[in-house]
Design a protein around this motif. Structure first.
Motif, PDB file in Angstrom:
ATOM      1  N   ASP A   6       8.758   7.294  -7.145  1.00 30.58           N
ATOM      2  CA  ASP A   6       9.951   7.302  -8.108  1.00 30.58           C
ATOM      3  C   ASP A   6       9.885   6.167  -9.244  1.00 30.58           C
ATOM      4  O   ASP A   6       9.978   6.604 -10.414  1.00 30.58           O
ATOM      5  CB  ASP A   6      11.316   7.250  -7.598  1.00 30.58           C
ATOM      6  N   ALA A   7       9.132   5.238  -9.235  1.00 31.63           N
ATOM      7  CA  ALA A   7       8.928   4.248 -10.085  1.00 31.63           C
ATOM      8  C   ALA A   7       8.146   5.038 -11.004  1.00 31.63           C
ATOM      9  O   ALA A   7       7.833   4.767 -12.151  1.00 31.63           O
ATOM     10  CB  ALA A   7       8.506   2.863  -9.547  1.00 31.63           C
ATOM     11  N   ALA A   8       6.967   5.631 -10.256  1.00 29.08           N
ATOM     12  CA  ALA A   8       5.834   6.067 -11.107  1.00 29.08           C
ATOM     13  C   ALA A   8       6.736   7.336 -11.797  1.00 29.08           C
ATOM     14  O   ALA A   8       6.103   7.630 -13.245  1.00 29.08           O
ATOM     15  CB  ALA A   8       4.692   6.908 -10.170  1.00 29.08           C
ATOM     16  N   LEU A   9       7.577   8.055 -11.480  1.00 29.62           N
ATOM     17  CA  LEU A   9       8.285   9.230 -12.013  1.00 29.62           C
ATOM     18  C   LEU A   9       8.856   8.563 -13.135  1.00 29.62           C
ATOM     19  O   LEU A   9       9.002   9.179 -14.225  1.00 29.62           O
ATOM     20  CB  LEU A   9       9.008   9.877 -11.035  1.00 29.62           C
ATOM     21  N   ALA A  10       9.423   7.360 -13.165  1.00 26.68           N
ATOM     22  CA  ALA A  10      10.378   6.871 -14.167  1.00 26.68           C
ATOM     23  C   ALA A  10       9.402   6.585 -15.481  1.00 26.68           C
ATOM     24  O   ALA A  10       9.492   7.006 -16.556  1.00 26.68           O
ATOM     25  CB  ALA A  10      10.853   5.671 -13.805  1.00 26.68           C
ATOM     26  N   VAL A  11       8.145   6.196 -15.163  1.00 26.62           N
ATOM     27  CA  VAL A  11       7.159   6.104 -16.286  1.00 26.62           C
ATOM     28  C   VAL A  11       6.504   7.236 -16.783  1.00 26.62           C
ATOM     29  O   VAL A  11       6.541   7.339 -17.974  1.00 26.62           O
ATOM     30  CB  VAL A  11       5.865   5.112 -15.637  1.00 26.62           C
ATOM     31  N   ILE A  12       6.237   8.116 -15.928  1.00 24.06           N
ATOM     32  CA  ILE A  12       5.932   9.329 -16.364  1.00 24.06           C
ATOM     33  C   ILE A  12       6.783  10.426 -17.244  1.00 24.06           C
ATOM     34  O   ILE A  12       6.509  10.730 -18.132  1.00 24.06           O
ATOM     35  CB  ILE A  12       5.278  10.315 -14.975  1.00 24.06           C
ATOM     36  N   THR A  13       8.163  10.271 -16.779  1.00 24.12           N
ATOM     37  CA  THR A  13       9.409  10.922 -17.676  1.00 24.12           C
ATOM     38  C   THR A  13       9.276  10.009 -19.105  1.00 24.12           C
ATOM     39  O   THR A  13       9.455  10.951 -20.142  1.00 24.12           O
ATOM     40  CB  THR A  13      10.627  10.783 -16.966  1.00 24.12           C
ATOM     41  N   ALA A  14       8.934   8.758 -19.099  1.00 25.91           N
ATOM     42  CA  ALA A  14       8.874   7.964 -20.428  1.00 25.91           C
ATOM     43  C   ALA A  14       7.795   8.681 -21.305  1.00 25.91           C
ATOM     44  O   ALA A  14       8.159   8.770 -22.368  1.00 25.91           O
ATOM     45  CB  ALA A  14       9.188   6.502 -20.198  1.00 25.91           C
ATOM     46  N   LEU A  15       6.626   8.747 -20.791  1.00 26.35           N
ATOM     47  CA  LEU A  15       5.582   9.105 -21.390  1.00 26.35           C
ATOM     48  C   LEU A  15       5.624  10.573 -22.099  1.00 26.35           C
ATOM     49  O   LEU A  15       5.414  10.724 -23.070  1.00 26.35           O
ATOM     50  CB  LEU A  15       4.537   9.090 -20.475  1.00 26.35           C
ATOM     51  N   GLU A  16       6.342  11.534 -21.305  1.00 24.10           N
ATOM     52  CA  GLU A  16       6.696  12.783 -21.632  1.00 24.10           C
ATOM     53  C   GLU A  16       7.562  12.818 -22.659  1.00 24.10           C
ATOM     54  O   GLU A  16       7.506  13.611 -23.589  1.00 24.10           O
ATOM     55  CB  GLU A  16       7.219  13.560 -20.555  1.00 24.10           C
ATOM     56  N   THR A  69       0.817  -1.200   0.030  1.00 20.11           N
ATOM     57  CA  THR A  69       0.134   0.099  -0.201  1.00 20.11           C
ATOM     58  C   THR A  69       0.952   1.398   0.035  1.00 20.11           C
ATOM     59  O   THR A  69       0.420   2.313  -0.637  1.00 20.11           O
ATOM     60  CB  THR A  69      -0.799  -0.077   1.227  1.00 20.11           C
ATOM     61  N   TYR A  70       1.980   1.271   0.725  1.00 19.96           N
ATOM     62  CA  TYR A  70       3.051   2.458   0.645  1.00 19.96           C
ATOM     63  C   TYR A  70       3.334   2.622  -0.825  1.00 19.96           C
ATOM     64  O   TYR A  70       3.488   3.770  -1.459  1.00 19.96           O
ATOM     65  CB  TYR A  70       4.100   2.196   1.498  1.00 19.96           C
ATOM     66  N   LEU A  71       3.560   1.539  -1.379  1.00 19.92           N
ATOM     67  CA  LEU A  71       4.108   1.717  -2.775  1.00 19.92           C
ATOM     68  C   LEU A  71       2.983   2.209  -3.730  1.00 19.92           C
ATOM     69  O   LEU A  71       3.466   3.266  -4.686  1.00 19.92           O
ATOM     70  CB  LEU A  71       4.431   0.276  -3.213  1.00 19.92           C
ATOM     71  N   LYS A  72       1.704   1.616  -3.535  1.00 21.40           N
ATOM     72  CA  LYS A  72       0.851   2.115  -4.303  1.00 21.40           C
ATOM     73  C   LYS A  72       0.425   3.714  -4.096  1.00 21.40           C
ATOM     74  O   LYS A  72       0.302   4.717  -5.011  1.00 21.40           O
ATOM     75  CB  LYS A  72      -0.412   1.559  -4.171  1.00 21.40           C
ATOM     76  N   ASN A  73       0.408   3.883  -2.827  1.00 22.31           N
ATOM     77  CA  ASN A  73       0.189   5.363  -2.564  1.00 22.31           C
ATOM     78  C   ASN A  73       1.094   6.432  -3.015  1.00 22.31           C
ATOM     79  O   ASN A  73       1.076   7.567  -3.466  1.00 22.31           O
ATOM     80  CB  ASN A  73       0.031   5.488  -0.857  1.00 22.31           C
ATOM     81  N   GLY A  74       2.340   5.964  -2.925  1.00 19.51           N
ATOM     82  CA  GLY A  74       3.501   6.796  -3.434  1.00 19.51           C
ATOM     83  C   GLY A  74       3.302   6.942  -4.834  1.00 19.51           C
ATOM     84  O   GLY A  74       3.660   8.189  -5.459  1.00 19.51           O
ATOM     85  N   ALA A  75       3.066   5.959  -5.778  1.00 20.76           N
ATOM     86  CA  ALA A  75       2.836   6.274  -7.280  1.00 20.76           C
ATOM     87  C   ALA A  75       1.731   7.031  -7.435  1.00 20.76           C
ATOM     88  O   ALA A  75       1.784   7.792  -8.159  1.00 20.76           O
ATOM     89  CB  ALA A  75       2.575   4.703  -7.641  1.00 20.76           C
ATOM     90  N   LEU A  76       0.562   6.986  -6.585  1.00 19.92           N
ATOM     91  CA  LEU A  76      -0.376   7.874  -6.919  1.00 19.92           C
ATOM     92  C   LEU A  76      -0.249   9.044  -6.536  1.00 19.92           C
ATOM     93  O   LEU A  76      -0.750  10.062  -7.207  1.00 19.92           O
ATOM     94  CB  LEU A  76      -1.793   7.307  -5.861  1.00 19.92           C
ATOM     95  N   MET A  77       0.668   9.391  -5.627  1.00 23.40           N
ATOM     96  CA  MET A  77       1.132  10.938  -5.448  1.00 23.40           C
ATOM     97  C   MET A  77       1.683  11.626  -6.414  1.00 23.40           C
ATOM     98  O   MET A  77       1.564  12.510  -7.029  1.00 23.40           O
ATOM     99  CB  MET A  77       1.982  11.082  -4.096  1.00 23.40           C
ATOM    100  N   ALA A  78       2.770  10.801  -7.408  1.00 14.64           N
ATOM    101  CA  ALA A  78       3.367  11.283  -8.549  1.00 14.64           C
ATOM    102  C   ALA A  78       2.447  11.489  -9.688  1.00 14.64           C
ATOM    103  O   ALA A  78       2.318  12.378 -10.291  1.00 14.64           O
ATOM    104  CB  ALA A  78       4.227  10.322  -8.788  1.00 14.64           C
ATOM    105  N   ILE A  79       1.464  10.422  -9.990  1.00 13.73           N
ATOM    106  CA  ILE A  79       0.400  10.502 -10.782  1.00 13.73           C
ATOM    107  C   ILE A  79      -0.782  11.691 -10.550  1.00 13.73           C
ATOM    108  O   ILE A  79      -0.970  12.521 -11.504  1.00 13.73           O
ATOM    109  CB  ILE A  79      -0.361   9.185 -10.977  1.00 13.73           C
TER     110      ILE A  79
END
Length: 386
Positions: free
Chosen positions: A323-333, A58-68
């Motif tokens: 940061d895992a979400a940021l990696a995907v977001i950066t790739a999408l950008e 859940t910590y992982l998921k919530n961290g990803a949600l914050m970036a998104i």
């Protein structure tokens, strides 16, 4: 009043024609919409969201949600909002494969953040590879994950090939201990981490008095600990997760094993471990494959925002999910189109400043950020060792 009595059959006829025209034009509008056009970009997420490891997942998921949520608040990517599609792999390799197959079969999923456990990530990665689907693991540390030759596999955490020796050096140089019992939970993560510790500890002159495995889900370690006590080791090193470690430490104290240091890895450095072990957790050591959150620039704002959003402070793995979400977001950008092929094409070139520091990827997909930190429980709180 009856419609037919008031307006007659002709009136009813024209109303029905009008409804038909409306429905046909609506369908035509849908059919004329360009194929694949959507205002949403979907990113998969996989981790244990139920069971004994759900807190970390859940910590992982919530961290990803914050970036998104942060990127969506700025308008998304080229006007398209991001959506996290979360699935529960229950920390089980078979369930992880099932989740991977579902994501692979859904063409709207352009990348996956996951999985938590190495034992889940390694088999799932083969499914994602076949589908040309990028996976970014926030927390799988077994080196084998990125040694399979897959071009779609990345991670934002460093590996046990560094974490194990880091802990061994700490035990030898800082704790000044020369004898150890090494335990693991027989998973890809736990066994791999324990192997790396044992190899480095022995290479530095340390002596392994016993090597033993336990099973995830075990709760009674009395017989094993009684046997270990008779060997009189200076340290117990455990490769595994916090549910078993918490019970183990409590039972060590009840058996009077207070002079034996308990040292573990990132699967234990979590607030949930302290909830299980209580005051007996004090004096426990565990490494993590990232910096102490208190020492990160901007950490206070992250902690405050996380706490406000989710109602409790973040565990350490919230940073890795972010940061895992940021990696995907950066790739999408960077990608010309928000699809699997273009995300996969640009992913090796991704570089960004995140909560863990500067992240980029080497030729295998491993992060070039190699920060490691040792923590100790003091006053029932994980604190970085000076």
């Amino acid at each position: 009043m009856c419609f037919v009595k008031r307006f007659g059959l002709y009136g009813l006829f024209f109303v029905l024609i009008g409804i038909g025209i409306f429905l046909i034009s609506g369908c035509a509008g849908q059919q004329n919409k360009p194929a694949g056009e959507s205002n949403v970009i979907k990113i998969g997420f996989a981790a244990p969201l139920s069971g004994s490891q759900a807190e970390m997942g859940t910590y992982l998921k919530n961290g990803a949600l914050m970036a998104i949520d942060k990127i969506n608040a700025k308008g998304g990517i080229n006007g398209k909002k991001l959506e996290l599609v979360a699935m529960d792999d229950k920390a089980d390799p078979k369930e992880a494969v099932s989740v991977a197959q579902k994501f692979a079969a859904d063409p709207s999923i352009v990348a996956v953040i996951g999985h938590l456990n190495s034992g889940a990530s390694i088999p799932a990665s083969a499914i994602y590879h076949q589908a040309g689907l990028v996976m970014v693991s926030p927390s799988s540390t077994n080196p084998k994950l990125t040694e399979q030759g897959f071009n779609n596999v990345f991670r934002v955490c460093t590996t046990d090939a560094m974490q194990g020796p880091f802990a061994a050096k700490f035990v030898k140089d800082k704790l000044k201990k020369d004898t150890a019992v090494v335990l693991d939970d027989k998973t890809a993560y736990g066994q791999g981490l324990a192997d790396e510790f044992a190899k480095a500890f022995q290479a530095d002159g340390g002596k392994i008095l016993m090597r033993e495995g336990i099973n995830q889900g075990d709760k009674d370690f009395t017989a094993l600990l009684t046997k270990i006590k008779s060997l009189n080791p200076q340290v117990i090193y455990f490769g595994g997760m916090y549910p078993e470690a918490g019970q183990m430490v409590k039972q060590m104290k009840s058996l009077g094993m207070n002079k034996i240091d308990f040292v573990s890895g990132d699967g234990v450095e979590d607030p949930a471990f302290i909830k299980i072990a209580g005051a007996d957790a004090n004096g426990t050591y565990a490494s993590n494959v990232g910096p102490a959150i208190e020492k990160i620039p901007g950490a206070k704002a992250f902690i405050d925002e996380y706490t406000k959003k989710f109602g409790n402070p973040p565990g350490p793995y919230a940073l890795f999910g972010y940061d895992a979400a940021l990696a995907v977001i950066t790739a999408l950008e960077k990608a010309p189109k928000p699809d699997r092929a273009d995300v996969l094409k640009v992913m090796p070139t991704v570089s960004f400043e995140g909560m863990l520091g500067k992240t980029s990827f080497d030729s295998k997909g491993d992060t070039t950020n190699k920060i490691l930190t040792m923590f100790v429980v003091k006053d029932e709180k994980w604190q970085p060792v000076d």
